[in-house]
Design a protein around this motif. Structure first.
Motif, PDB file in Angstrom:
ATOM      1  N   TRP A 133       0.975  -1.086  -0.104  1.00 51.85           N
ATOM      2  CA  TRP A 133       0.193  -0.172  -0.075  1.00 51.85           C
ATOM      3  C   TRP A 133       0.811   1.286  -0.114  1.00 51.85           C
ATOM      4  O   TRP A 133       0.378   2.367  -0.125  1.00 51.85           O
ATOM      5  CB  TRP A 133      -0.784  -0.160   1.156  1.00 51.85           C
TER       6      TRP A 133
ATOM      7  N   TRP B 283       9.172  -1.817  13.936  1.00 59.10           N
ATOM      8  CA  TRP B 283       8.185  -2.034  13.065  1.00 59.10           C
ATOM      9  C   TRP B 283       8.611  -2.973  11.875  1.00 59.10           C
ATOM     10  O   TRP B 283       8.460  -4.148  11.701  1.00 59.10           O
ATOM     11  CB  TRP B 283       7.316  -0.743  12.499  1.00 59.10           C
TER      12      TRP B 283
ATOM     13  N   SER C  35      -5.096   4.005  17.239  1.00 61.24           N
ATOM     14  CA  SER C  35      -4.339   4.379  15.868  1.00 61.24           C
ATOM     15  C   SER C  35      -5.337   4.304  14.765  1.00 61.24           C
ATOM     16  O   SER C  35      -5.207   5.007  13.766  1.00 61.24           O
ATOM     17  CB  SER C  35      -3.075   3.838  15.666  1.00 61.24           C
TER      18      SER C  35
ATOM     19  N   GLN D  31      -0.273  -6.355   8.395  1.00 61.67           N
ATOM     20  CA  GLN D  31       0.099  -5.336   7.375  1.00 61.67           C
ATOM     21  C   GLN D  31      -0.996  -3.975   7.650  1.00 61.67           C
ATOM     22  O   GLN D  31      -0.493  -3.061   7.641  1.00 61.67           O
ATOM     23  CB  GLN D  31       0.190  -5.553   6.088  1.00 61.67           C
ATOM     24  N   GLN D  32      -2.018  -4.396   7.652  1.00 64.89           N
ATOM     25  CA  GLN D  32      -3.210  -3.368   7.817  1.00 64.89           C
ATOM     26  C   GLN D  32      -3.109  -2.468   9.051  1.00 64.89           C
ATOM     27  O   GLN D  32      -3.200  -1.439   9.128  1.00 64.89           O
ATOM     28  CB  GLN D  32      -4.546  -4.103   7.728  1.00 64.89           C
ATOM     29  N   GLN D  33      -3.021  -3.191  10.023  1.00 64.19           N
ATOM     30  CA  GLN D  33      -2.707  -2.721  11.385  1.00 64.19           C
ATOM     31  C   GLN D  33      -1.644  -1.599  11.359  1.00 64.19           C
ATOM     32  O   GLN D  33      -1.638  -0.755  11.701  1.00 64.19           O
ATOM     33  CB  GLN D  33      -2.656  -3.501  12.475  1.00 64.19           C
ATOM     34  N   ALA D  34      -0.439  -2.239  10.600  1.00 61.44           N
ATOM     35  CA  ALA D  34       0.826  -1.315  10.460  1.00 61.44           C
ATOM     36  C   ALA D  34       0.629  -0.093   9.894  1.00 61.44           C
ATOM     37  O   ALA D  34       0.863   0.961  10.127  1.00 61.44           O
ATOM     38  CB  ALA D  34       1.851  -2.094   9.734  1.00 61.44           C
ATOM     39  N   MET D  35      -0.410  -0.141   8.774  1.00 65.14           N
ATOM     40  CA  MET D  35      -0.747   0.864   8.012  1.00 65.14           C
ATOM     41  C   MET D  35      -1.478   1.811   8.507  1.00 65.14           C
ATOM     42  O   MET D  35      -1.302   3.189   8.558  1.00 65.14           O
ATOM     43  CB  MET D  35      -1.393   0.467   6.600  1.00 65.14           C
ATOM     44  N   LEU D  36      -2.476   1.242   9.435  1.00 63.24           N
ATOM     45  CA  LEU D  36      -3.265   2.023  10.219  1.00 63.24           C
ATOM     46  C   LEU D  36      -2.586   2.985  11.113  1.00 63.24           C
ATOM     47  O   LEU D  36      -2.696   4.142  11.610  1.00 63.24           O
ATOM     48  CB  LEU D  36      -4.600   1.616  10.634  1.00 63.24           C
ATOM     49  N   ALA D  37      -1.651   2.225  11.845  1.00 61.06           N
ATOM     50  CA  ALA D  37      -1.064   2.600  12.825  1.00 61.06           C
ATOM     51  C   ALA D  37      -0.182   4.108  12.471  1.00 61.06           C
ATOM     52  O   ALA D  37       0.205   5.085  12.996  1.00 61.06           O
ATOM     53  CB  ALA D  37       0.099   1.728  13.318  1.00 61.06           C
TER      54      ALA D  37
ATOM     55  N   TRP E  42       7.077  -9.999  10.097  1.00 59.59           N
ATOM     56  CA  TRP E  42       6.062 -11.104  10.276  1.00 59.59           C
ATOM     57  C   TRP E  42       5.895 -11.676   8.876  1.00 59.59           C
ATOM     58  O   TRP E  42       5.184 -12.827   8.626  1.00 59.59           O
ATOM     59  CB  TRP E  42       4.707 -10.482  10.509  1.00 59.59           C
TER      60      TRP E  42
ATOM     61  N   MET F 263      -4.200  -7.252   1.742  1.00 57.98           N
ATOM     62  CA  MET F 263      -3.350  -7.175   2.625  1.00 57.98           C
ATOM     63  C   MET F 263      -3.521  -7.949   3.978  1.00 57.98           C
ATOM     64  O   MET F 263      -4.915  -8.328   4.164  1.00 57.98           O
ATOM     65  CB  MET F 263      -3.671  -5.937   3.235  1.00 57.98           C
TER      66      MET F 263
END
Lengths: 545, 291, 317
Positions: free
Chosen positions: A67, A360, A317, B241-247, A120, B237
């Protein structure tokens, strides 16, 4: 004749195919032209290598996030960095599955120069275990000893693998001391309620099972529709795999190890089981549904943006966008705030998960890189305070100015960031646009303040963060080892069992389902998982003693 | 003739059933279509069942702002045309020869072909093969590996069997070569099946994004669907990954953009069908035989 | 035939030279087949060598044949896994719906379209019914989930029609999953799958219908005795291909419609391979399951064809 030809053709191809696994240098020997003399005489450990060679060069940088939308070279910050260092970057992002694409690049020997990847991903360990990336310490020793000045020693210790090499550097890594010092913890786990609704209900205490159930009963009887919206009582992020597992356990302050330092079985913790039973009770009474296990992301977003949830076990978040929408809607108090969530029977403070030294995503330098000396120099630059500043704040006088010795973004920049994030990112590329090597400990001091509807959530998380908990992060085995396979099976089985537990018709049924799960878990090889985690935990503790 | 007879109750039942089918099929398209025009502030609050209360072209702007969208269209059209023609000709040629009685080795050939339908080595060997053949990062990677499928071959074969043997025999007596028979007797008499397989192949190539992801690195060679897929990347995703992006405070692609991308990506190919339908009418073949 | 041949028993060389002559006679035909065979050798058979990794612990940095040979380890791993058999059960259950009722629906649609007398209406229905095929599952799945939610249109409709008194979370109940998957797949693909039958129907001689009408055959009789009989080979062919694919499911569909609450009925073999193999990068394990499935599917195809030969005397494939 043709037949023979064809067979011949097939055979030839078979042979060539069989021979063509790739041949990466499995041994992590130092780069070509290893010459100890160079290190000793030629390089000054106090001069960063990027200042000595600024000739133009292009590096490919793989960012393992499909993304990730930004490119290099159009924005002010990247132009500035390229001008300074001579390094031009081409950013490559995966289109489909990250691991799949990296695997193919490894096989074809076309790995990009720099690789930023989340731990991950299942190919993460392949990169260094099977020799596709350089040991950064070797590159640093040979080309740029200044590297050690810009990476935190605790980060180096944490990420050094058992062979003594450091293969990658993380972004957003937080050490416990730093968190205690700055008060910024990167903790995101919160228990959120819709503000106006919660206050109209008389702000009930929801930290005890009785209080939780009472609040939901009150919601059902008096507030099932509120200001024109049908209210969904409860949401748990990530459903049964996360929200109702680790997340809830953290709120209940379930420990990770017992007094003797043995891995603690968090699933069978009495407080945790009691709360699962509370949820079962609530489901039986029709106070909550299981929609959070079933809804698609679009539906969850829709419900959040309309303020349809009453309470949520959800990372704050992920609610920034929704809270912005709600705070600016016709009901400005309909946004979500963090309150004290479920707690254990002793009323212990929750162990909210903080940031950790894991960070991260991590950045590697691949062995297909033709100029590893420039790559390590670039890495050093980006990780240095100067690099962080160029990346986060941009150009002094243009995008930031120093007020009372503290650099801060200009008002126009902050305005643009808050109102047109897209233009801000593509034209200026500041703050979090290029996060691949962001060091939060450094940049957080420059970060502009968030609006009230964000801080009312994030402050709670910072206050309740379990700053010493980073050591327990990512204990689960990954990859395709026996322990990892067992862990995956147990995890996936548990995700199915949680809905069964919550929808069980009676406590007896609940108990028997749980018992069956525990038996399954043993048969899948739970002992292997515990053994692995114990070893890892002990090794980590040894590191810090 | 039949057209003279009056409409019976049976006709009306058919019409009612088919109207219901039409509604069930068209409503999802309607839903996607109108919601792709929804204004962001409306779309934020969820999709509308019939008509969004405010409209905008924002989603289409996002789609068309992509700098590769035009080259993507070109590649997709070129690929679809070339791949469909080569697939239909190549597969039907093999199918014709395979459908001839008395072909020596037919049983063995058939088994060889059948295995290709069920067994494949997976992504990695195919990838290595494309590199070795020099097809990696080349336009031909869209064409050559898709020239033949067992499934379409047997469908061609089953249709070729319905061509009257007398037609082929008479051509052979006139001294026509096998290829000549295939080219000027069999193909012209198989318009429905050619149209059908052609449609299947064209739609497959139009919609395929995967080859563009795996075998192509040059952005100028990416087909439209790969570009659109990238635009909507987070639908695939993982939650981590999605959590990472939202973070990060990143915005997920809104449903509106997904819908707009779908409309842009499939409208052209949908329009192909009415042209194909011409060839799916009765008597085409019969006319040819009689003529 | 066979006994005669056995009695004559020509010498091998004689037989070979006879075959050789025959072969030379049909060299034109053979020249049309062989490009196909060569294509298959290159694009299908060469990659098959890689199936060898199912018997090894494969690491991508190691050349193919230098990986550790582990025999049937991975096969035993999934064959002894309850979850594998549950996945087989779910796949077969879904396939059963698909190759029985689901298989008939496109045929019925094609027949109904064929009965329409208004050409324009026919074309419209045909075009409209094929539209949903173009919606990807990522999007169609999302739409369906919101329609099936507690406040979605299906619940609103069912409540207003008095079919149920309160909203139901349709997709949260494992017992509903097969039906949901089957119905959504049918809606999406029926028009598309009908195309091939429509193509087959075009090759029917109209004179047959006229003759039958003169004989006083009703419309149902004509449908049954002419239309269906004439497209029977196509139906049989597609049926056999469908049966041989009964261990496969539509991955995208189950991926987007499954969730942790309905997993016990929604995890098909494809999803199992994804969850247990691909997610953790277990190349050898995934390849082993796929290899196993290929063998079964191939055997099924051969079995169907064999049955057809026994029953009707003709080989369909």
């Amino acid at each position: 004749m043709k037949r023979y030809l064809a067979i011949l053709l097939v055979l030839c191809s078979l042979l060539s195919l069989a021979a063509c696994g790739t041949e990466p240098a499995v041994t992590s020997d130092a780069p070509e032209a290893t010459d100890a003399a160079v290190t000793d005489s030629g390089l000054d450990p106090n001069t960063p290598a990027w200042t000595t060679d600024t000739s133009a060069i292009e590096l490919e940088w793989f960012v393992g996030a499909s993304w990730y939308p930004y490119t290099w070279g159009d924005s002010l910050s990247t132009q500035n960095i390229t001008e300074k260092t001579g390094v031009d970057i081409e950013i490559i992002t995966p289109t489909g599955d990250v691991s799949e694409e990296l695997n193919l690049m490894m096989i074809s020997g076309t790995l990009p120069d720099l690789i930023t990847l989340g731990s991950w991903e299942n190919c993460f360990s392949t990169l260094y275990e099977q020799g596709y990336t350089w040991a950064l310490n070797e590159l640093a020793d040979q080309y740029d000893p200044y590297f050690y000045n810009v990476v935190d020693s605790s980060v180096v210790a944490w990420h050094t693998k058992s062979d003594g090499n450091l293969y990658c550097v993380p972004n957003d890594a937080y050490g416990a001391e730093q968190m205690a010092e700055t008060g910024m913890t990167a903790a995101v786990q919160t228990f959120l309620v819709r503000k106006d609704l919660y206050e109209d209900m008389g702000s009930p205490d929801m930290s005890t099972p009785e209080g939780f159930l009472e609040a939901l009963r009150l919601l059902k009887s008096d507030f099932s529709t509120y200001k024109g919206e049908t209210i969904t009582p409860f949401y748990a992020q990530g459903g049964s795999g996360y929200g109702l597992t680790d997340y809830l356990q953290n709120f209940l302050a379930v420990p990770y190890e017992d007094e003797d330092g043995n891995i603690y079985d968090r699933v069978t913790d009495p407080d945790y089981i009691e709360w699962l039973k509370v949820l079962r009770q609530a489901y039986e009474e029709g106070l909550i549904g299981i929609d959070y296990l079933v809804d698609s992301d679009d539906q969850v977003t829709e419900k959040s943006n309309n303020g349809r949830y009453f309470c949520m076990l959800r990372e704050w978040s992920g609610m920034q966008e929704a809270n912005g929408i709600l705070a600016n809607s016709e009901n400005p108090d309909s946004y979500y705030i963090a309150i004290d969530g479920p707690a254990n029977s002793d009323g212990d403070a929750p162990l909210i998960f903080p940031g950790s030294l894991d960070g991260w995503m991590c950045t590697f330098i691949s062995k297909d890189c033709e100029n590893p000396e420039r790559a390590i120099a670039f890495l050093t630059y980006m990780l240095s305070e100067e690099g962080q500043m160029d990346m986060f704040l941009g150009v002094e006088g243009e995008t930031y100015e120093v007020v009372d010795g503290v650099p801060q973004l200009t008002d126009e920049m902050i305005d643009l960031m808050n109102n047109d994030a897209e233009t801000f990112a593509t034209q200026y590329g500041l703050v979090d646009t290029y996060w691949m090597l962001r060091n939060s400990v450094i940049v957080d001091q420059w970060r502009p303040e968030s609006p009230y509807y964000i801080t009312e959530m994030s402050d709670w998380a910072d206050e309740n963060a379990y700053v010493d908990g980073g050591i327990y992060n990512n204990l689960e085995p990954t990859g395709d080892s026996d322990a990892a396979v067992a862990a995956t099976r147990i995890d996936q089985r548990w995700q199915e069992v949680v809905p069964e537990l919550i929808t069980a018709e009676s406590e007896e049924e609940f108990d028997s389902i749980l018992e069956a799960f525990l038996a399954d878990r043993d048969s899948y090889g739970y002992d292997l998982v515990v053994e692995y985690e114990q070893e890892l935990l002990d090794a980590r503790k040894a590191l810090f003693d | 003739m039949r057209t003279h007879t009056k409409k019976t109750a049976f006709d009306y039942i058919i019409i009612v059933i088919l109207l219901a089918v039409c509604f069930a099929c068209i409503y999802p398209m309607w839903y996607i279509g109108v919601n792709s025009f929804a204004a962001p502030e409306v779309a934020n609050r969820g999709a509308s069942a019939w008509w969004p209360s405010a409209l905008s072209l924002d989603a289409y702007k996002v789609v068309f702002e992509n700098e590769y969208i035009l080259s993507g269209f070109k590649i997709t059209i070129l690929r679809t045309v070339v791949a469909t023609i080569t697939h239909v000709l190549f597969t039907s040629m093999v199918a014709y020869a395979m459908s001839r009685p008395g072909l020596i080795g037919k049983k063995v050939y058939m088994k060889i072909a059948m295995i290709t339908m069920f067994f494949n080595g997976g992504l990695i060997p195919n990838f290595i093969l494309m590199i070795k053949l020099g097809l990696y990062d080349s336009f031909w990677v869209y064409i050559l590996p898709g020239m033949f499928t067992f499934y379409n071959m047997v469908i061609f074969m089953s249709f070729f069997r319905t061509i009257p043997e007398s037609l082929i025999e008479s051509a052979r007596l006139d001294g026509a070569s096998e290829f000549r028979i295939y080219w000027s007797i069999v193909l012209p008499n198989s318009r429905p099946v050619i149209a059908t397989i052609g449609l299947f192949t064209a739609v497959y190539h139009w919609n395929d994004y995967y080859q563009g992801i795996v075998y192509v690195r040059d952005k100028a060679l990416e087909p439209l669907q790969t570009i659109l897929y990238k635009l909507l990347a987070e639908t695939s995703m993982t939650s981590a990954q999605q959590q990472a992006m939202l973070a990060l405070g990143g915005e997920t692609t809104s449903a509106t953009v997904k819908f707009a991308a779908m409309v842009v990506g499939s409208l052209p190919i949908i329009c192909l069908y009415p042209f194909i339908q011409k060839h799916l009418v009765k008597g085409v073949m019969l006319g040819a035989i009689k003529g | 035939m066979r006994t005669q041949e056995a009695r004559i028993k020509p010498r091998l060389s004689e037989r070979l030279s006879r075959t050789g002559k025959e072969f030379w006679k049909q060299r034109q035909l053979q020249a049309m087949v062989w490009p196909g065979i060569i294509w298959m050798a290159v694009f299908s058979y060469i990659p098959l060598v890689f199936l060898y990794i199912a018997f090894t612990d494969y690491r991508i940095s190691v050349p193919l044949f230098e990986n550790d040979f582990v025999g049937l380890k991975h096969f035993i791993a999934f064959l002894t896994d309850d979850r594998f058999w549950r996945a087989v059960y779910n796949t077969l259950g879904l396939s059963l719906l698909r190759i029985t009722i689901g298989f008939c629906i496109p045929i019925i649609l094609a027949l109904l379209l064929n009965e329409l007398r208004c050409e324009r209406f026919k074309k419209i229905v045909q075009t409209v019914s094929y539209l949903p095929h173009f919606i990807s599952w990522a999007i169609f799945g999302g739409i369906l989930l919101s329609w099936m939610s507690e406040s979605g249109i299906f619940n609103q409709l069912a409540i207003s029609l008095g079919l149920q008194d309160k909203a139901i979370l349709y997709n949260g109940d494992p017992d509903n999953f097969w039906m949901i998957a089957f119905l959504s797949d049918t809606l999406k693909e029926m028009g598309w799958n009908a195309i091939i039958y429509l193509a087959a129907i075009t090759s029917i001689d109209p004179e047959l219908y006229e003759a039958a009408e003169l004989d006083g055959a009703g419309r149902f009789q004509r449908m049954w005795h002419i239309t269906i009989q004439c497209i029977r080979p196509t139906i049989a062919l597609l049926f056999i291909l469908a049966v041989s694919g009964c261990l496969s499911s539509n991955f995208d569909q189950v991926f987007f419609l499954s969730n942790s609450a309905n997993m016990s009925r929604s995890e098909t073999l494809d999803l199992y391979i994804y969850n247990m193999g691909i997610v953790s990068g277990r190349f050898s394990f995934s390849t082993a399951v796929l290899f196993f499935r290929s063998i079964i599917s191939y055997a099924l195809l051969r079995l169907c064809n064999f049955t057809s030969v026994k029953l009707t005397g003709e080989s369909i494939i």
